[in-house]
Design a protein around this motif. Sequence first.
Motif, PDB file in Angstrom:
ATOM      1  N   ALA A  50     -16.843  57.569  75.927  1.00 23.58           N
ATOM      2  CA  ALA A  50     -15.931  56.952  74.958  1.00 23.58           C
ATOM      3  C   ALA A  50     -15.924  55.431  75.104  1.00 23.58           C
ATOM      4  N   LEU A  51     -15.967  54.938  76.327  1.00 24.67           N
ATOM      5  CA  LEU A  51     -15.991  53.499  76.553  1.00 24.67           C
ATOM      6  C   LEU A  51     -17.288  52.893  76.012  1.00 24.67           C
ATOM      7  N   GLN A  52     -18.399  53.573  76.260  1.00 22.91           N
ATOM      8  CA  GLN A  52     -19.684  53.095  75.749  1.00 22.91           C
ATOM      9  C   GLN A  52     -19.721  53.127  74.221  1.00 22.91           C
ATOM     10  N   GLU A  53     -19.202  54.185  73.636  1.00 17.25           N
ATOM     11  CA  GLU A  53     -19.170  54.268  72.177  1.00 17.25           C
ATOM     12  C   GLU A  53     -18.241  53.208  71.581  1.00 17.25           C
ATOM     13  N   SER A 132     -17.067  64.067  75.130  1.00 22.35           N
ATOM     14  CA  SER A 132     -16.036  63.120  75.562  1.00 22.35           C
ATOM     15  C   SER A 132     -16.116  61.805  74.788  1.00 22.35           C
ATOM     16  N   GLY A 133     -16.767  61.840  73.630  1.00 22.24           N
ATOM     17  CA  GLY A 133     -16.913  60.634  72.811  1.00 22.24           C
ATOM     18  C   GLY A 133     -15.697  60.382  71.942  1.00 22.24           C
ATOM     19  N   ILE A 134     -15.780  59.343  71.172  1.00 22.53           N
ATOM     20  CA  ILE A 134     -14.685  58.962  70.273  1.00 22.53           C
ATOM     21  C   ILE A 134     -14.700  59.891  69.062  1.00 22.53           C
ATOM     22  N   ILE A 137     -15.549  58.888  64.096  1.00 17.35           N
ATOM     23  CA  ILE A 137     -16.750  58.281  63.517  1.00 17.35           C
ATOM     24  C   ILE A 137     -16.508  57.917  62.053  1.00 17.35           C
ATOM     25  N   TYR A 138     -15.672  58.661  61.378  1.00 21.09           N
ATOM     26  CA  TYR A 138     -15.352  58.352  59.984  1.00 21.09           C
ATOM     27  C   TYR A 138     -14.731  56.966  59.856  1.00 21.09           C
ATOM     28  N   LEU A 139     -14.021  56.518  60.892  1.00 21.45           N
ATOM     29  CA  LEU A 139     -13.460  55.162  60.870  1.00 21.45           C
ATOM     30  C   LEU A 139     -14.568  54.114  60.940  1.00 21.45           C
ATOM     31  N   LEU A 140     -15.556  54.369  61.779  1.00 20.13           N
ATOM     32  CA  LEU A 140     -16.694  53.457  61.884  1.00 20.13           C
ATOM     33  C   LEU A 140     -17.448  53.399  60.558  1.00 20.13           C
TER      34      LEU A 140
END
Length: 186
Positions: A50-53, A132-134, A137-140
């Motif tokens: 999540a931090l990397q993403e 464990s990602g964010i 993605i729809y926000l991005l």
Amino acid sequence: MVDQVLLIIRIIERFTDITGRAISWLSLVMVAMTVLVVVLRYYFQSGSIALQESITYLHGLVFMLGIAFTLQRGGHVRVDIFYRGFSPRRKALVDLVGGLLFLVPVSLLIFIFSWDYVAASWAIGETSEERSGIEGIYLLKTLLLLMPATLLLQGVAEILKSALVLMGKPSVQYPQVDPHQIEPLI
């Protein structure tokens, strides 16, 4: 009429300036987060997807929402071999024609062709493929709509400024930007 146009230009420019300066601080946040990722990985043998993403998300924010601020500051690439020697009036003509023939249509095309893609992402609540990602993605992907909208807004201000210069209105100063003297954001 000219006073109303100047008011519109000032409102758009103020919006672009405030958002651009706020977004520019995200570059510093990205650097700090990158250092944190490296320290966690190499000194603590730990990591966070999540931090990397989130660094990727911030990178997208800086570039996609900073594009209008860059336009306002004269920071976009142009073939400067002729332009830099032009008079303010000739620069205004080039910018007016370029804005109307290229900036406006391209911004509208990006917005129109991105709409369904972004809407589909929102409809399914698209999330990261990593467990464990964010999740947003729809926000991005929404940046694909915000970028051309803010660019178009600032483009309108640039077109209006150019038109006023061509009309000989002295209250509008056409910027003579030296790319080496663009003020730092931070």
